[in-house]
Design an enzyme around this catalytic site. Structure first.
Site, mmCIF file in Angstrom:
data_model
loop_
_atom_site.group_PDB
_atom_site.id
_atom_site.type_symbol
_atom_site.label_atom_id
_atom_site.label_comp_id
_atom_site.label_asym_id
_atom_site.label_seq_id
_atom_site.Cartn_x
_atom_site.Cartn_y
_atom_site.Cartn_z
ATOM 1 N N CYS A 36 -0.494 3.283 6.398
ATOM 2 C CA CYS A 36 0.012 2.002 6.872
ATOM 3 C C CYS A 36 0.262 1.121 5.650
ATOM 4 C CB CYS A 36 -0.982 1.348 7.827
ATOM 5 S SG CYS A 36 -2.624 1.056 7.141
ATOM 6 N N CYS B 185 0.816 -1.227 0.000
ATOM 7 C CA CYS B 185 0.000 0.000 0.000
ATOM 8 C C CYS B 185 0.845 1.270 0.000
ATOM 9 C CB CYS B 185 -0.922 0.018 1.207
ATOM 10 S SG CYS B 185 -1.812 -1.511 1.413
HETATM 11 C C1 ACO Z 1 -2.089 -1.358 4.351
HETATM 12 C C2 ACO Z 1 -3.504 -1.245 3.956
HETATM 13 O O1 ACO Z 1 -3.912 -0.282 3.392
HETATM 14 S S1 ACO Z 1 -4.486 -2.569 4.364
HETATM 15 C C3 ACO Z 1 -5.973 -2.344 3.456
HETATM 16 C C4 ACO Z 1 -5.946 -3.075 2.169
HETATM 17 N N1 ACO Z 1 -7.291 -3.206 1.688
HETATM 18 C C5 ACO Z 1 -8.150 -4.115 2.187
HETATM 19 O O2 ACO Z 1 -7.808 -4.935 3.020
HETATM 20 C C6 ACO Z 1 -9.558 -4.089 1.652
HETATM 21 C C7 ACO Z 1 -10.562 -4.075 2.766
HETATM 22 N N2 ACO Z 1 -11.893 -4.245 2.254
HETATM 23 C C8 ACO Z 1 -12.406 -5.454 1.930
HETATM 24 O O3 ACO Z 1 -11.738 -6.485 1.994
HETATM 25 C C9 ACO Z 1 -13.836 -5.489 1.416
HETATM 26 O O4 ACO Z 1 -14.266 -4.188 1.119
HETATM 27 C C10 ACO Z 1 -14.783 -6.144 2.462
HETATM 28 C C11 ACO Z 1 -14.438 -7.637 2.558
HETATM 29 C C12 ACO Z 1 -14.650 -5.488 3.819
HETATM 30 C C13 ACO Z 1 -16.234 -5.971 1.999
HETATM 31 O O5 ACO Z 1 -16.324 -6.473 0.720
HETATM 32 P P1 ACO Z 1 -17.756 -6.673 0.022
HETATM 33 O O6 ACO Z 1 -18.574 -7.609 0.837
HETATM 34 O O7 ACO Z 1 -17.516 -7.012 -1.394
HETATM 35 O O8 ACO Z 1 -18.337 -5.216 0.151
HETATM 36 P P2 ACO Z 1 -19.622 -4.598 -0.454
HETATM 37 O O9 ACO Z 1 -19.285 -3.245 -0.953
HETATM 38 O O10 ACO Z 1 -20.271 -5.561 -1.414
HETATM 39 O O11 ACO Z 1 -20.544 -4.416 0.797
HETATM 40 C C14 ACO Z 1 -21.168 -5.520 1.452
HETATM 41 C C15 ACO Z 1 -22.550 -5.089 1.869
HETATM 42 O O12 ACO Z 1 -22.432 -3.982 2.752
HETATM 43 C C16 ACO Z 1 -23.217 -2.897 2.278
HETATM 44 N N3 ACO Z 1 -22.511 -1.646 2.584
HETATM 45 C C17 ACO Z 1 -21.194 -1.382 2.410
HETATM 46 N N4 ACO Z 1 -20.936 -0.136 2.810
HETATM 47 C C18 ACO Z 1 -22.087 0.408 3.268
HETATM 48 C C19 ACO Z 1 -22.431 1.646 3.806
HETATM 49 N N5 ACO Z 1 -21.528 2.622 3.968
HETATM 50 N N6 ACO Z 1 -23.717 1.859 4.153
HETATM 51 C C20 ACO Z 1 -24.638 0.900 3.995
HETATM 52 N N7 ACO Z 1 -24.378 -0.315 3.476
HETATM 53 C C21 ACO Z 1 -23.102 -0.557 3.115
HETATM 54 C C22 ACO Z 1 -23.317 -3.116 0.788
HETATM 55 O O13 ACO Z 1 -24.447 -2.507 0.243
HETATM 56 C C23 ACO Z 1 -23.412 -4.607 0.708
HETATM 57 O O14 ACO Z 1 -24.732 -4.982 0.982
HETATM 58 P P3 ACO Z 1 -25.461 -6.094 0.097
HETATM 59 O O15 ACO Z 1 -24.650 -7.348 0.301
HETATM 60 O O16 ACO Z 1 -26.833 -6.125 0.659
HETATM 61 O O17 ACO Z 1 -25.371 -5.577 -1.301
#
Ligand code: ACO
Length: 465
Positions: A451, A127
């Site tokens: 991070c 990252c």
């Molecule tokens: C060093 C670094 O930077 S470490 C960081 C590196 N990056 C990461 O690790 C990525 C982290 N994020 C992730 O892994 C993913 O986003 C996860 C696993 C947390 C979620 O992934 P997904 O399940 O695909 O997310 P998605 O956007 O589909 O949201 C899941 C559900 O939550 C809901 N949702 C998400 N955000 C919101 C919100 N703000 N408000 C309301 N509902 C929400 C979605 O509508 C969805 O609902 P549905 O299943 O009814 O459609």
């Protein structure tokens, strides 16, 4: 500061268990770089641009990393008073490099028409890649080896390569090298349907290879250690969406965001991850993803998985004069630190404190902060750590707490929770946005910090020129 829990995931249970203790971060003190003199040449950010950040939707998106880099690179180069071949180097951060875009920096440079003589290299520090590209350019200019550098980050997480199991790879290899029809038939006999099950690239990519912890789990660990509640994480996430929605409305990103057009003619004008209508009620309904059932990290308060690219143009004082450029900000210095991968989210606390300390600044001297929003719990844990006496003394080596970062000085136009986090790009975007935000608000000094998966942190201090 509470001791982190000794919890384990099924993945962890397959490997010898590993005690996670924040005390282990003491080791980072040895990883700080030695004080550097400030006698180098001055380095300015003179322009920059990014694509809209587009959510990965479970299938390859319309752009590869190089497509994205070219989409915002072409108009950016087009608005400069010098020709594209005037650059000394192109440096690009990219984590998931595609097999047909190896050294994407060079592929992008050639597709941008920067000339065959353009030197270009790609950097990968997870990252931190997009910030590392700026830092590498900064050091080249500061050291007198370059005057103009195009430094960027490009990531298309929706295109993350699939990784096949060892058995499958072995079978593909045997089949491909079988020289006769008979041998090919024999090789075919070794095929098993379960070989078609890939070890998904993205999931593995977001899991630390040493601790076997997903990035989300590392946020849970530090969130727990610093007592960050689910409500606090959700409130932070809600504000991230509200701030980004407001910035989109009031034209904050004009000039910084360049629309992208896909090969089939679709126009992408806006970051599409923002949810202006989300609420605490909706966020509260989402289930914890990484630590069930009591964790605090959900899809709503995590950074989104996204495609996007960003570039900044770095120039020496000589180049500024020669081409009549208008600096946005000066890069004063940067700092990198390393720590236990299991608590990687605390990386910003270490490098930022070390950077200000080395430059003789205190936390109060910093007018604006961009802390990459990997997870709400992770950003909040960093803020809590800076006010924790024990942490500041034992880990940062400070006599008094580093201090509170006011929320109205932090990620003022949203962040990766609302905008998305194309991992190799985000570090570049936050530096570019910090420069623009300082200038727009008439402020002087800011830090962009993030991070880094694998247990590192990077920070860059800018001053408005
Ligand atoms: C060093 C670094 O930077 S470490 C960081 C590196 N990056 C990461 O690790 C990525 C982290 N994020 C992730 O892994 C993913 O986003 C996860 C696993 C947390 C979620 O992934 P997904 O399940 O695909 O997310 P998605 O956007 O589909 O949201 C899941 C559900 O939550 C809901 N949702 C998400 N955000 C919101 C919100 N703000 N408000 C309301 N509902 C929400 C979605 O509508 C969805 O609902 P549905 O299943 O009814 O459609």
């Amino acid at each position: 500061m509470e001791q982190a829990p000794n919890t384990s995931t099924p993945a962890q249970r397959r490997t010898p268990s590993r005690r996670v203790s924040l005390r282990r971060t003491e080791a980072i003190r040895g990883s700080r770089s030695a004080p550097r003199s400030q006698t180098g040449r001055k380095v300015y950010i003179v322009d920059g641009a990014r694509t809209p950040f587009l959510r990965a939707r479970g299938e390859p998106g319309p752009f590869t990393p190089v497509d994205l880099a070219v989409q915002c690179g072409r108009p950016l180069l087009g608005r400069q008073p010098f020709a594209p071949d005037a650059f000394d180097y192109v440096i690009l951060g990219c984590v998931s490099v595609l097999a047909d875009e190896m050294n994407p920096a060079r592929v992008a440079a050639l597709r941008l028409g920067m000339g065959e003589a353009m030197r270009a290299f790609t950097v990968q520090i997870n990252c931190g890649s997009g910030m590392q590209s700026i830092d590498s350019g900064f050091r080249l200019i500061e050291g007198g080896q370059a005057d103009l550098i195009l430094a960027g980050g490009a990531e298309a997480l929706s295109h993350s390569p699939l990784v096949w199991s060892r058995n499958a790879t072995r079978w593909f290899g045997r089949f491909a090298t079988a020289r006769s029809p008979l041998k090919r038939l024999a090789a075919l006999g070794g095929f098993r349907p379960n070989m078609l099950k890939p070890v998904i690239g993205l999931e593995r990519g977001l899991t630390d290879p040493i601790t076997d912890l997903s990035m989300g789990r590392t946020a849970e660990i530090i969130g727990h250690a610093f007592g960050i509640t689910r409500e606090q994480a959700d409130a932070y996430a809600l504000e991230s969406h509200q701030r980004l929605a407001r910035a989109q409305e009031d034209g904050t990103f004009a000039g910084e965001l360049i629309p992208a057009v896909s090969r089939d003619g679709q126009l992408f004008e806006k970051d599409d991850g923002v949810r202006p209508d989300t609420s605490m009620e909706q966020l509260a309904k989402l289930k914890p993803v990484f630590e069930r059932p009591y964790g605090r990290v959900t899809a709503g308060n995590s950074s989104q998985i996204t495609d996007g690219a960003s570039w900044v143009i770095l120039a020496s004082e000589e180049a500024v004069e020669e081409y009549g450029l208008t600096p946005i900000a000066r890069i004063v210095d940067s700092e990198w630190s390393a720590l236990d991968p299991a608590v990687m989210g605390l990386g910003p606390t270490i490098c930022s404190a070390a950077l200000t300390e080395r430059l003789g600044f205190s936390r109060e001297d910093i007018d604006l902060w961009e802390i990459n929003e990997a997870f709400a719990a992770q950003v909040l844990a960093c803020l809590a750590a800076w006010t924790d006496e024990d942490y500041c003394r034992e880990v940062l080596g400070l006599e008094a707490p580093y201090g509170e970062v006011p929320r109205d000085r932090l990620n003022v136009d949203g962040g990766a929770i609302s905008l998305g986090h194309p991992v190799g790009t985000s570090g570049n975007r936050i530096v570019l946005h910090l420069a623009n935000a300082l200038k727009r608000r008439g402020l002087r000094r800011g830090i962009a910090t993030e991070c880094i998966g694998g247990g590192q942190g990077g920070a860059m201090l800018l001053e408005v020129a």
